[in-house]
Design an enzyme around this catalytic site. Sequence first.
Site, mmCIF file in Angstrom:
data_model
loop_
_atom_site.group_PDB
_atom_site.id
_atom_site.type_symbol
_atom_site.label_atom_id
_atom_site.label_comp_id
_atom_site.label_asym_id
_atom_site.label_seq_id
_atom_site.Cartn_x
_atom_site.Cartn_y
_atom_site.Cartn_z
ATOM 1 N N CYS A 11 -50.183 -3.902 10.883
ATOM 2 C CA CYS A 11 -49.307 -3.152 10.003
ATOM 3 C C CYS A 11 -49.608 -1.471 9.981
ATOM 4 O O CYS A 11 -48.778 -1.100 10.822
ATOM 5 C CB CYS A 11 -48.267 -4.154 8.994
ATOM 6 S SG CYS A 11 -49.786 -3.688 8.010
ATOM 7 N N HIS A 44 -47.579 -3.912 2.950
ATOM 8 C CA HIS A 44 -46.805 -4.311 4.540
ATOM 9 C C HIS A 44 -46.458 -2.398 4.414
ATOM 10 O O HIS A 44 -46.093 -1.950 3.482
ATOM 11 C CB HIS A 44 -46.252 -5.248 4.178
ATOM 12 C CG HIS A 44 -45.929 -5.426 6.197
ATOM 13 N ND1 HIS A 44 -46.691 -6.167 6.896
ATOM 14 C CD2 HIS A 44 -44.674 -5.018 6.101
ATOM 15 C CE1 HIS A 44 -45.653 -6.181 7.739
ATOM 16 N NE2 HIS A 44 -44.635 -5.633 7.596
ATOM 17 N N HIS A 71 -42.441 -2.628 13.003
ATOM 18 C CA HIS A 71 -43.973 -2.991 12.481
ATOM 19 C C HIS A 71 -44.256 -4.333 13.022
ATOM 20 O O HIS A 71 -43.579 -4.427 14.141
ATOM 21 C CB HIS A 71 -43.562 -3.485 11.486
ATOM 22 C CG HIS A 71 -42.360 -4.425 10.869
ATOM 23 N ND1 HIS A 71 -43.000 -5.678 10.125
ATOM 24 C CD2 HIS A 71 -41.880 -5.706 11.504
ATOM 25 C CE1 HIS A 71 -42.215 -6.417 10.022
ATOM 26 N NE2 HIS A 71 -41.145 -6.426 10.784
#
Length: 333
Positions: free
Chosen positions: A248, A296, A308
């Site tokens: 990420c 995240h 993402h």
Amino acid sequence: MASLPPRRPPASHPPVRRGGLARLVVVLLAAAALGAGLLAAPVHAAPSADEIEAQIDKQWEQLEPTIEGYNKVRAQLKANRIKSAELEKKMAPLELASALAMNQIGALASRYYMSGPSQELGALLTTTKPGTLGEQLVILDRLAGQQRKQLAGVLAIRDRYHAQKQKLDALIAAQVRQQNELAAKKKQIDAEIKRLTASLPKTTVKVTGCPTISGVVSSAVQTAIRVACQQVGDPYVWGANGPDAFDCSGLTQYAYKAAGISLTHFTGAQWSEGRPVSRADARPGDLIFFYSDLHHMGLYLGNDLMVHAPRAGKPVNVLSINYMPVAGFRRVT
């Protein structure tokens, strides 16, 4: 009158044992009922692909903080190794100056040890100028004091840098140990994810790219969004930052690097590297973070969408930001 033949006694039959027959009927009925029950028992089907995906998502929520912790240690390790190399360059001339000063002191000490001070004193005593002896002694003492002061200054600077380098070396050693521990955890994570994803059906999914971005954004943001969207469909590999696989924070780092903006490969660092933006003021190109520990993140596209790198087994994709608890937005331009 003729006599009739004697009657044969009727054939004997074993007596019917009613109790035994009842028990037999009960046993047969019970067996039939048991067989019917077995046939009617529900068969537990194998978990579906969606159920396995849900299991992985749940487990990934617990694993991703460890992944970002690994990224943090790696980023710190890289920065501290650069600092250590810079200190070594600064220390090189200090070490040389210290060695030269020590050589000068050593030569002076050796000369006095071998010949003694009488030669210098004798030369001073033979001078015809009044007051010269006192002046020369003061000069000699001053020169010795200057050498001591110069040497002390050089050694102090060298020792200061040496102490800093020792601290950095100790920190690097600790971080290397921590990185090794995290690498061991990585093997455990990969093994567990591999076990779970092995049960998924082998399918090919065509992933669409990013939606059209509306609104006024800078050229740097346009570049970052375009580059991030070009990675849609690329696999997730934790610790990767391109060009063919990403985690990420690696995806956002890669996208903004193409726009000339440097970000650290760690969610916590990228949170600090941007300035806070409210959800109401968020616009395409902002970084969006999730969960209270920021483990995240993605690149916001507007209209509650982001691009993402989700997790192992799921490629880079576009998803609603409402899928996870939003921690906040940051703007880096």
